[in-house]
Design a protein around this motif. Structure first.
Motif, PDB file in Angstrom:
ATOM      1  N   ILE A 175      50.044  -3.567  -2.267  1.00 58.58           N
ATOM      2  CA  ILE A 175      50.567  -2.430  -3.027  1.00 58.58           C
ATOM      3  C   ILE A 175      52.066  -2.559  -3.307  1.00 58.58           C
ATOM      4  CG2 ILE A 175      50.916   0.065  -3.009  1.00 58.58           C
ATOM      5  CD1 ILE A 175      48.372   0.320  -1.382  1.00 58.58           C
ATOM      6  N   PRO A 176      52.924  -2.813  -2.322  1.00 58.20           N
ATOM      7  CA  PRO A 176      54.365  -2.880  -2.627  1.00 58.20           C
ATOM      8  C   PRO A 176      54.688  -3.983  -3.628  1.00 58.20           C
ATOM      9  CG  PRO A 176      54.003  -2.644  -0.268  1.00 58.20           C
ATOM     10  CD  PRO A 176      52.671  -2.949  -0.860  1.00 58.20           C
ATOM     11  N   GLU A 177      54.054  -5.150  -3.478  1.00 54.58           N
ATOM     12  CA  GLU A 177      54.340  -6.241  -4.399  1.00 54.58           C
ATOM     13  C   GLU A 177      53.816  -5.936  -5.801  1.00 54.58           C
ATOM     14  OE1 GLU A 177      52.797  -9.806  -2.783  1.00 54.58           O
ATOM     15  OE2 GLU A 177      54.041  -9.758  -0.976  1.00 54.58           O
ATOM     16  N   ALA A 178      52.652  -5.276  -5.899  1.00 51.75           N
ATOM     17  CA  ALA A 178      52.111  -4.923  -7.217  1.00 51.75           C
ATOM     18  C   ALA A 178      53.015  -3.922  -7.909  1.00 51.75           C
ATOM     19  CB  ALA A 178      50.697  -4.371  -7.065  1.00 51.75           C
ATOM     20  N   GLN A 179      53.484  -2.932  -7.159  1.00 53.07           N
ATOM     21  CA  GLN A 179      54.366  -1.948  -7.769  1.00 53.07           C
ATOM     22  C   GLN A 179      55.672  -2.580  -8.234  1.00 53.07           C
ATOM     23  OE1 GLN A 179      54.723   1.033  -4.746  1.00 53.07           O
ATOM     24  NE2 GLN A 179      52.836   2.113  -5.357  1.00 53.07           N
ATOM     25  N   ASN A 180      56.211  -3.491  -7.444  1.00 51.44           N
ATOM     26  CA  ASN A 180      57.457  -4.157  -7.828  1.00 51.44           C
ATOM     27  C   ASN A 180      57.233  -5.081  -9.032  1.00 51.44           C
ATOM     28  OD1 ASN A 180      60.305  -4.824  -7.350  1.00 51.44           O
ATOM     29  ND2 ASN A 180      59.508  -6.850  -6.795  1.00 51.44           N
ATOM     30  N   LEU A 181      56.070  -5.743  -9.092  1.00 52.34           N
ATOM     31  CA  LEU A 181      55.767  -6.590 -10.237  1.00 52.34           C
ATOM     32  C   LEU A 181      55.697  -5.775 -11.525  1.00 52.34           C
ATOM     33  CD1 LEU A 181      54.894  -9.296 -11.483  1.00 52.34           C
ATOM     34  CD2 LEU A 181      52.534  -8.735 -10.835  1.00 52.34           C
ATOM     35  N   VAL A 182      55.065  -4.620 -11.451  1.00 52.81           N
ATOM     36  CA  VAL A 182      55.004  -3.752 -12.632  1.00 52.81           C
ATOM     37  C   VAL A 182      56.396  -3.277 -13.026  1.00 52.81           C
ATOM     38  CG1 VAL A 182      54.151  -1.542 -13.481  1.00 52.81           C
ATOM     39  CG2 VAL A 182      52.623  -3.031 -12.185  1.00 52.81           C
ATOM     40  N   ARG A 183      57.194  -2.966 -12.022  1.00 52.03           N
ATOM     41  CA  ARG A 183      58.534  -2.442 -12.301  1.00 52.03           C
ATOM     42  C   ARG A 183      59.421  -3.488 -12.977  1.00 52.03           C
ATOM     43  NH1 ARG A 183      59.375  -1.031  -7.639  1.00 52.03           N
ATOM     44  NH2 ARG A 183      58.681   1.142  -7.810  1.00 52.03           N
ATOM     45  N   ILE A 184      59.466  -4.681 -12.454  1.00 51.97           N
ATOM     46  CA  ILE A 184      60.353  -5.690 -13.044  1.00 51.97           C
ATOM     47  C   ILE A 184      59.794  -6.213 -14.374  1.00 51.97           C
ATOM     48  CG2 ILE A 184      61.311  -6.349 -10.815  1.00 51.97           C
ATOM     49  CD1 ILE A 184      59.480  -8.727 -10.731  1.00 51.97           C
ATOM     50  N   THR A 185      58.470  -6.192 -14.517  1.00 56.68           N
ATOM     51  CA  THR A 185      57.895  -6.557 -15.818  1.00 56.68           C
ATOM     52  C   THR A 185      58.253  -5.520 -16.866  1.00 56.68           C
ATOM     53  OG1 THR A 185      56.047  -7.641 -14.678  1.00 56.68           O
ATOM     54  CG2 THR A 185      55.777  -7.186 -17.027  1.00 56.68           C
ATOM     55  N   GLN A 186      58.248  -4.237 -16.472  1.00 56.85           N
ATOM     56  CA  GLN A 186      58.638  -3.180 -17.393  1.00 56.85           C
ATOM     57  C   GLN A 186      60.091  -3.331 -17.817  1.00 56.85           C
ATOM     58  OE1 GLN A 186      56.536  -0.413 -18.601  1.00 56.85           O
ATOM     59  NE2 GLN A 186      58.254  -0.636 -20.023  1.00 56.85           N
ATOM     60  N   HIS A 187      60.952  -3.671 -16.889  1.00 49.02           N
ATOM     61  CA  HIS A 187      62.361  -3.895 -17.229  1.00 49.02           C
ATOM     62  C   HIS A 187      62.506  -5.055 -18.203  1.00 49.02           C
ATOM     63  CE1 HIS A 187      63.459  -0.807 -14.571  1.00 49.02           C
ATOM     64  NE2 HIS A 187      63.516  -1.508 -13.421  1.00 49.02           N
ATOM     65  N   GLU A 245      45.799  -4.270 -13.638  1.00 46.41           N
ATOM     66  CA  GLU A 245      44.833  -4.393 -12.548  1.00 46.41           C
ATOM     67  C   GLU A 245      45.267  -5.554 -11.654  1.00 46.41           C
ATOM     68  OE1 GLU A 245      40.938  -4.805 -14.110  1.00 46.41           O
ATOM     69  OE2 GLU A 245      41.116  -3.064 -15.464  1.00 46.41           O
ATOM     70  N   ALA A 246      45.683  -5.209 -10.455  1.00 48.26           N
ATOM     71  CA  ALA A 246      46.159  -6.216  -9.496  1.00 48.26           C
ATOM     72  C   ALA A 246      45.558  -5.911  -8.134  1.00 48.26           C
ATOM     73  CB  ALA A 246      47.679  -6.231  -9.448  1.00 48.26           C
ATOM     74  N   ASP A 247      44.251  -5.965  -8.050  1.00 48.12           N
ATOM     75  CA  ASP A 247      43.572  -5.624  -6.802  1.00 48.12           C
ATOM     76  C   ASP A 247      43.865  -6.614  -5.682  1.00 48.12           C
ATOM     77  OD1 ASP A 247      42.503  -3.517  -8.183  1.00 48.12           O
ATOM     78  OD2 ASP A 247      40.627  -4.553  -8.672  1.00 48.12           O
ATOM     79  N   SER A 248      44.124  -7.862  -6.044  1.00 48.13           N
ATOM     80  CA  SER A 248      44.348  -8.881  -5.021  1.00 48.13           C
ATOM     81  C   SER A 248      45.789  -8.926  -4.539  1.00 48.13           C
ATOM     82  CB  SER A 248      43.952 -10.263  -5.572  1.00 48.13           C
ATOM     83  OG  SER A 248      44.725 -10.578  -6.723  1.00 48.13           O
ATOM     84  N   ILE A 249      46.638  -8.074  -5.062  1.00 48.46           N
ATOM     85  CA  ILE A 249      48.054  -8.078  -4.703  1.00 48.46           C
ATOM     86  C   ILE A 249      48.339  -6.871  -3.831  1.00 48.46           C
ATOM     87  CG2 ILE A 249      50.415  -8.109  -5.601  1.00 48.46           C
ATOM     88  CD1 ILE A 249      49.320  -9.197  -8.213  1.00 48.46           C
ATOM     89  N   ARG A 282      44.895  -8.025 -16.367  1.00 46.73           N
ATOM     90  CA  ARG A 282      44.295  -8.376 -15.078  1.00 46.73           C
ATOM     91  C   ARG A 282      45.000  -9.611 -14.520  1.00 46.73           C
ATOM     92  NH1 ARG A 282      37.886  -8.153 -16.515  1.00 46.73           N
ATOM     93  NH2 ARG A 282      38.515 -10.070 -17.592  1.00 46.73           N
ATOM     94  N   PHE A 283      45.601  -9.431 -13.359  1.00 49.20           N
ATOM     95  CA  PHE A 283      46.266 -10.534 -12.673  1.00 49.20           C
ATOM     96  C   PHE A 283      45.243 -11.244 -11.784  1.00 49.20           C
ATOM     97  CE2 PHE A 283      49.917  -8.106 -13.963  1.00 49.20           C
ATOM     98  CZ  PHE A 283      50.894  -9.063 -14.184  1.00 49.20           C
ATOM     99  N   ARG A 284      45.111 -12.543 -12.008  1.00 46.21           N
ATOM    100  CA  ARG A 284      44.138 -13.336 -11.265  1.00 46.21           C
ATOM    101  C   ARG A 284      44.842 -14.567 -10.681  1.00 46.21           C
ATOM    102  NH1 ARG A 284      39.099 -11.551 -12.139  1.00 46.21           N
ATOM    103  NH2 ARG A 284      38.697 -10.261 -13.984  1.00 46.21           N
ATOM    104  N   PRO A 285      44.953 -14.616  -9.341  1.00 45.93           N
ATOM    105  CA  PRO A 285      45.578 -15.807  -8.745  1.00 45.93           C
ATOM    106  C   PRO A 285      44.678 -17.026  -8.916  1.00 45.93           C
ATOM    107  CG  PRO A 285      44.682 -14.369  -7.042  1.00 45.93           C
ATOM    108  CD  PRO A 285      44.526 -13.638  -8.318  1.00 45.93           C
ATOM    109  N   GLU A 286      45.301 -18.159  -9.158  1.00 45.87           N
ATOM    110  CA  GLU A 286      44.545 -19.399  -9.342  1.00 45.87           C
ATOM    111  C   GLU A 286      45.354 -20.555  -8.755  1.00 45.87           C
ATOM    112  OE1 GLU A 286      42.573 -22.114 -12.902  1.00 45.87           O
ATOM    113  OE2 GLU A 286      43.211 -20.056 -13.303  1.00 45.87           O
ATOM    114  N   SER A 287      44.769 -21.179  -7.798  1.00 47.02           N
ATOM    115  CA  SER A 287      45.434 -22.325  -7.179  1.00 47.02           C
ATOM    116  C   SER A 287      45.225 -23.566  -8.043  1.00 47.02           C
ATOM    117  CB  SER A 287      44.875 -22.559  -5.777  1.00 47.02           C
ATOM    118  OG  SER A 287      43.473 -22.779  -5.838  1.00 47.02           O
ATOM    119  N   GLY A 288      46.133 -24.491  -7.929  1.00 46.10           N
ATOM    120  CA  GLY A 288      46.026 -25.732  -8.680  1.00 46.10           C
ATOM    121  C   GLY A 288      46.747 -25.706 -10.008  1.00 46.10           C
TER     122      GLY A 288
END
Length: 570
Positions: free
Chosen positions: A94-106, A88-92, A160-166
């Motif tokens: 679409i292209p970046e989310a798909q690429n993140l899933v792809r390289i994580t799978q690799h 679940e990467a609603d805040s990302i 679930r990917f959750r961005p967090e600053s700091g």
């Protein structure tokens, strides 16, 4: 000259010297006797022997012996365990989310050294964004892995990917009571759509690999123990091998139903009651409800007063440093007084798991184990023991729900150990999912092994009976095994467990068929011993009559030949 004898005397002497010869048998009489003998033999050969063979014939239903041996040897099904992980990467974008899933799978594929267990990342809302509907479809080689999402019950873990600053580095938070993994990451580490690697992807891959390390080790240990073929075998360390061997030693064999018995034993007349119903409802029922998807449970309780420890056990010793009475670890095996304590070894169809709460006497309190200072211990494949040391000097007459809380928590831990629930990860739903997959594979191997044993028994003992019920249960076992194997490949692990459970039940029924088991101890020699005294008196007259008639025929034949020779002359 002597007088000649009278004529009457000479006639008598002549009649004595020359006995009367019976008249020759007519041809009609000879054929009558032959027909009678042939009639008896016809009855024996055409009716008696077929009837005897039919009544003594052992019925053997047809069994698919080769298919049964193929299952036992692991040639039909190679168990695989594909786990679908929802991302679940609603805040990302679409292209970046798909690429993140792809390289994580690799990265995951590079870390995985056990091909039978593989994790597949699926982007949860890619279908909604792309306007496609792929639910229920299988992945193909040309289809991106992130574009397919199975049914929600087939999802093993939600990420679930959750961005967090700091924060400067990503961190993970695995929920204890939900199959959810939260990944908190600094926005600067999100890889772009064209990146081929990322520290965030490597972090997620390592985190997922650590979560499923024990599950992979358990499955690899199981596959190795059953000689199951695998494309790539995971090499286990000695530590993992020892840990899994200990777990298999102390845990019960899988059963669809377990019976839990909670017993309160006290050496005096107090306590004479305990609030076991409310304690079970508050502390044990939630756990049993969670485990209900794997097995069913029945519960009962009992109270036994004046329950003394066995006299053969060594007396507890006073430890002045601890100010407590202690028992040695080697004496714990004799703590349970099986001769006097009413502990039934089996109640109902399933195995019984005993949980005993023993109240320490006022003279020996607190009562602890000398080696570790604990008041509880586990009895492998039997149950758990808990020593109750009241905090007050006087033993209460009734144990309240609050008094029972520590014991119920300890019994819960014992129950999970006895059922083989893995220790990691900390998420309880994930541990139950692991147990579901392990039990599914165990039951499949057990049913397959039983099929192989039945096939070998059928070939080794040709005189054993194979009733139709065995053939029916065998066919049902093979069907359920096929369904379980297909469910495992599809990631439907609860359905695989149910089919494997039914396959095991039908395999046990087929192998332990009562009529077939009794026939094992009735060899062919018993038939000879039973039927020979009956057939002998019947066969002797028939055989002797046939031999006598053959001899008579030979004599008539020889006599007829001599007459012909005499008539012709030299």
């Amino acid at each position: 000259m002597e007088a000649s004898p009278p004529k009457t005397v000479s006639k008598v002497v002549e009649s004595v010297k020359k006995p009367k010869i019976p008249p020759p048998e007519t041809e009609k009489a000879i054929w009558t006797r032959i027909n009678v003998i042939l009639a008896f033999w016809a009855v024996v050969l055409l009716m008696g022997i077929p009837a005897w063979l039919y009544t003594t014939m052992i019925y053997r239903a047809d069994l698919p012996l080769q298919e049964m041996m193929d299952w036992a040897e692991g040639k039909v099904c190679r168990p695989v365990f594909p786990l679908r992980l929802s991302v679940e990467a609603d805040s990302i974008p679409i292209p970046e989310a798909q690429n993140l899933v792809r390289i994580t799978q690799h990265a995951l594929d590079d870390l995985n050294d056990f091909s039978a267990h593989h994790l597949r990342l699926l982007l949860s809302d890619s279908e909604k964004r792309n306007g496609t509907q792929s639910e229920g479809r299988e992945q193909t080689d040309s289809e991106p892995v992130e574009s397919i999402l199975g049914k929600s019950e087939d999802i093993a873990l939600s990420i679930r990917f959750r961005p967090e600053s700091g924060i400067s580095a990503p961190r993970a938070d695995l929920h204890a009571y939900a199959p959810v993994l939260d990944i908190f990451y600094p926005p600067t580490q999100m890889p772009s759509a064209s990146s081929t690697s990322s520290p965030l992807a490597s972090f997620v891959a390592n985190e997922l690999q650590s979560i499923y390390t024990e599950e992979q080790a358990s499955l690899a240990y199981l596959l190795t123990a059953n000689n199951a073929p695998s494309q790539k075998t995971k090499i286990l360390s000695q530590e993992f091998n020892d840990m899994l061997a200990r777990r298999n030693t102390r845990s019960f064999k899988y059963a669809s139903t377990y019976h839990l018995t909670f017993s309160l034993f006290t050496p005096s007349y107090v306590p004479n009651d305990w609030e076991i119903r409310s304690a079970l409802k508050s502390y044990m029922t939630p756990l049993l409800e969670s485990l209900s998807s794997i097995s069913n449970f029945t519960v009962d309780s009992q109270v036994q007063l004046y329950a003394e420890m066995p006299p053969s056990m060594r007396e507890p010793e006073l430890d002045s440093s601890r100010k407590a009475w202690t028992m040695r670890k080697e004496d714990l095996s004799g703590f349970i007084n099986a001769a006097e304590w009413p502990l039934s070894p089996s109640i109902g169809a399933g195995p019984t798991i005993n949980f005993i709460l023993y109240v320490a006497s006022e003279e020996r309190r607190p009562l602890l184990v000398a080696e570790n200072g604990k008041s509880s211990w586990l009895v492998p494949q039997w149950g758990g023991m808990q020593i109750f040391n009241p905090s007050t000097s006087k033993t209460p007459a009734v144990l309240t729900k609050d008094d029972l809380r520590p014991a119920m928590h300890k019994f819960s831990e014992h129950l999970m150990s006895l059922l083989g629930v893995p220790v990691t990860p900390k998420s309880f739903p994930l541990r139950l999912s692991t147990l579901t997959r392990v039990r599914s594979a165990q039951l499949m191997f057990s049913a397959s092994s039983t099929m192989g044993a039945l096939a070998r028994l059928t070939k080794t003992l040709p005189s054993i009976e194979i009733p139709d019920s065995v053939a029916k249960n065998t066919a049902e076992t093979l069907i359920r095994l096929e369904h379980a194997c297909r469910d495992l490949k599809d990631g439907k692990f609860h359905s695989a467990l149910e089919n494997a459970r039914m396959a095991e039940a039908h395999a046990e029924k087929a192998f332990f068929e009562p009529s077939m088991v009794g026939q094992v101890y009735f060899p062919e020699e018993h038939k000879v011993a039973v039927y020979l005294p009956l057939l002998g008196p019947v066969a002797v007259p028939l055989v002797m009559a046939a031999i006598k008639e053959i001899r008579a025929y030979r004599e008539r034949y020889q006599a007829a030949g001599a007459v012909v020779v005499a008539a012709v002359g030299p």
